[in-house]
Write an enzyme that holds these catalytic residues in place. Sequence first.
Site, PDB file in Angstrom:
ATOM      1  N   THR A 187       0.872  -1.180   0.000  1.00  0.00           N
ATOM      2  CA  THR A 187       0.000   0.000   0.000  1.00  0.00           C
ATOM      3  C   THR A 187       0.903   1.223   0.000  1.00  0.00           C
ATOM      4  O   THR A 187       2.049   1.157   0.450  1.00  0.00           O
ATOM      5  CB  THR A 187      -0.882   0.064   1.263  1.00  0.00           C
ATOM      6  OG1 THR A 187      -0.013   0.176   2.392  1.00  0.00           O
ATOM      7  CG2 THR A 187      -1.733  -1.162   1.420  1.00  0.00           C
ATOM      8  N   GLU A 331      -5.868  -3.842  -0.557  1.00  0.00           N
ATOM      9  CA  GLU A 331      -6.233  -5.014   0.257  1.00  0.00           C
ATOM     10  C   GLU A 331      -7.417  -5.789  -0.316  1.00  0.00           C
ATOM     11  O   GLU A 331      -7.729  -6.878   0.164  1.00  0.00           O
ATOM     12  CB  GLU A 331      -6.622  -4.549   1.679  1.00  0.00           C
ATOM     13  CG  GLU A 331      -5.478  -4.035   2.531  1.00  0.00           C
ATOM     14  CD  GLU A 331      -5.220  -2.536   2.337  1.00  0.00           C
ATOM     15  OE1 GLU A 331      -5.592  -1.990   1.274  1.00  0.00           O
ATOM     16  OE2 GLU A 331      -4.630  -1.926   3.242  1.00  0.00           O
TER      17      GLU A 331
HETATM   18  P1  ADP Z   1      -3.943   4.235  -0.560  1.00  0.00           P
HETATM   19  O1  ADP Z   1      -4.672   3.850   0.709  1.00  0.00           O
HETATM   20  O2  ADP Z   1      -2.522   4.450  -0.340  1.00  0.00           O
HETATM   21  O3  ADP Z   1      -4.599   5.359  -1.325  1.00  0.00           O
HETATM   22  P2  ADP Z   1      -5.255   2.253  -2.145  1.00  0.00           P
HETATM   23  O4  ADP Z   1      -5.086   2.407  -3.599  1.00  0.00           O
HETATM   24  O5  ADP Z   1      -5.331   0.910  -1.596  1.00  0.00           O
HETATM   25  O6  ADP Z   1      -4.050   2.975  -1.500  1.00  0.00           O
HETATM   26  O7  ADP Z   1      -6.504   3.131  -1.716  1.00  0.00           O
HETATM   27  C1  ADP Z   1      -7.717   2.616  -1.250  1.00  0.00           C
HETATM   28  C2  ADP Z   1      -8.591   3.733  -0.812  1.00  0.00           C
HETATM   29  O8  ADP Z   1      -8.927   4.591  -1.895  1.00  0.00           O
HETATM   30  C3  ADP Z   1      -9.924   3.301  -0.277  1.00  0.00           C
HETATM   31  O9  ADP Z   1      -9.833   2.864   1.055  1.00  0.00           O
HETATM   32  C4  ADP Z   1     -10.755   4.582  -0.413  1.00  0.00           C
HETATM   33  O10 ADP Z   1     -10.511   5.474   0.648  1.00  0.00           O
HETATM   34  C5  ADP Z   1     -10.200   5.184  -1.671  1.00  0.00           C
HETATM   35  N1  ADP Z   1     -11.098   4.889  -2.791  1.00  0.00           N
HETATM   36  C6  ADP Z   1     -10.976   3.938  -3.720  1.00  0.00           C
HETATM   37  N2  ADP Z   1     -11.986   3.981  -4.609  1.00  0.00           N
HETATM   38  C7  ADP Z   1     -12.797   5.002  -4.231  1.00  0.00           C
HETATM   39  C8  ADP Z   1     -14.019   5.547  -4.724  1.00  0.00           C
HETATM   40  N3  ADP Z   1     -14.608   5.104  -5.820  1.00  0.00           N
HETATM   41  N4  ADP Z   1     -14.559   6.567  -4.042  1.00  0.00           N
HETATM   42  C9  ADP Z   1     -13.983   7.061  -2.931  1.00  0.00           C
HETATM   43  N5  ADP Z   1     -12.826   6.589  -2.429  1.00  0.00           N
HETATM   44  C10 ADP Z   1     -12.234   5.573  -3.058  1.00  0.00           C
END
Ligand code: ADP
Length: 550
Positions: A187, A331
């Site tokens: 992550t 995750e």
């Molecule tokens: P990081 O936590 O470093 O950004 P990730 O790519 O795993 O890495 O990010 C996941 C997070 O991105 C989710 O927990 C959420 O907060 C946000 N996220 C993903 N898709 C969406 C979406 N469609 N709308 C709002 N938030 C989103």
Amino acid sequence: MLSTMQDVPLTVTRILHHGMTIHGKSQVTTWTGEPEPHRVTFAEIGARATRLANALRDELGVDGDQRVATLMWNNSVHVEAYLAIPSMGAVLHTLNLRLPPEQLAWIVNHADDKVVIVNGSLLPLLVPLLPHLPSIEHVVVSGPGDRSALAGVTPRVHEYEELIAGRPTTYDWPELDERQAAAMCYTSGTTGDPKGVVYSHRSIYLHSMQVNMTESMGLTDKDTTLVVVPQFHVNAWGLPHATFMSGVNMLMPDRFLQPAPLADMIESERPTHAAAVPTIWQGLLAEVTANPRDLSSMANVTIGGAACPPSLMEAYDKLGVRLCHAWGMTETSPLGTMAHPPAGLSTDEEWPYRVTQGRFPAGVEARLVGPGGEHLPWDGESAGELEVRGPWIASAYYGGADGEHLRPEDKFSEDGWLKTGDVGVISTDGYLTLTDRAKDVIKSGGEWISSVELENALMAHPDVAEAAVVAVPDEKWGERPLATVVLKEGAAGTDYEALKEFLAESGIAKWQLPERWSVIAAVPKTSVGKFDKKVIRKQYAEGELDVTQL
Ligand code: ADP
């Protein structure tokens, strides 16, 4: 009673074989910046992946579950690595080329990577790090880029094409346990050290099937998908595996990720689908508004990774491009929800569903948990932290070579669900609407203000290109929203009172309207192109922003 069914493991090896035979004619096209892109069929990719596996074993000594890292753009060679490395029983570790160098080094050392396959254009990033990466024994270089900096480095250096040339196109692929590690991705470490998520063959296989379902991306061999989401960002949302399963053609941008070349490749290669975070679509929209191109082939786009502003969806609707909102995390492999409206609705009735994060597929179970640990109803009103579980959801983080896997309490519930850190509501018919990340929620006088709602409303203003809202300390209320806005080119100055009025008119409650405002040149972005609110909070705390208080 046990079933009478065969217990055949679900593996990446199977995906490789299926794609290279049944869908041998499908293609991966990689943008080169030259008049002709590079084209290769799935059959050729399969043969080259097999040669790579032979080379990794016979020449580089990869004979078990060693980690083979990639520091690469999205291109066909990266797809070969995706398929070869897990199929031979090793673990593919995709490295995020936008991370700060120290974090990248930390990750390589934590994963104990033995080999790194790197694009030539990324050597300036890798070479200075090599003295700090003791586990790396081999560097394999692919594609254009100056090699001179590699002279005298400690690991052995190989040219990808020379390494695989003349090797056998057969391999005695091992019988793998489907629960074994296939790939890993850290992550981006928005808080604390990066955490390693390790995907199994089984999770990748099942996730690929879900990606291919009509209720998710629903692609077939008649489609071409433009894979903008990096292969180092949650396996490019599963597309390289899912496409090999269904024969979907891939268009890979390599390092040409700026709006102008993206518009060019869409116009000339005519992909039917694409996947990327909102920032990419914002940039492309500005580009085609200034220099029109035909995007109409791309009828269907998956947008996620951050909240998609409804105004962006509307703008693309007008171009004949339908953005479908999706939510997921490193995750969750990442597919968690997709916002296809239920059947039988008119265009207007579909709209409130399209702007949600979407509904959960059968493989993802969800629940909302309140501050006291209570489970909340799906009534479209009760807001809580989203928890999920399923066969492609992480149950732990990689604990390092000698350690046990880690299950921090703030990330996993006692009964094994993943705590997403996302706050939202679920409607009676199962559609998720996220109001915030738990750490971005603005807590004003005991009430929560959704930063995402304010941002979406602001970004609907004709003069606003981007807007990020963060919580800042306030003596009276604890926290209040600070609105930072990026103006569109040619916008006539800033009238904060007018922006505030615009928010009120769009339905934001009066007590939620920001009184602190700042125009900024650009919203700071994370390594995967999301708004980096911790940077804005820090800039505010250190007095670096020019803030007007109304
Ligand atoms: P990081 O936590 O470093 O950004 P990730 O790519 O795993 O890495 O990010 C996941 C997070 O991105 C989710 O927990 C959420 O907060 C946000 N996220 C993903 N898709 C969406 C979406 N469609 N709308 C709002 N938030 C989103």
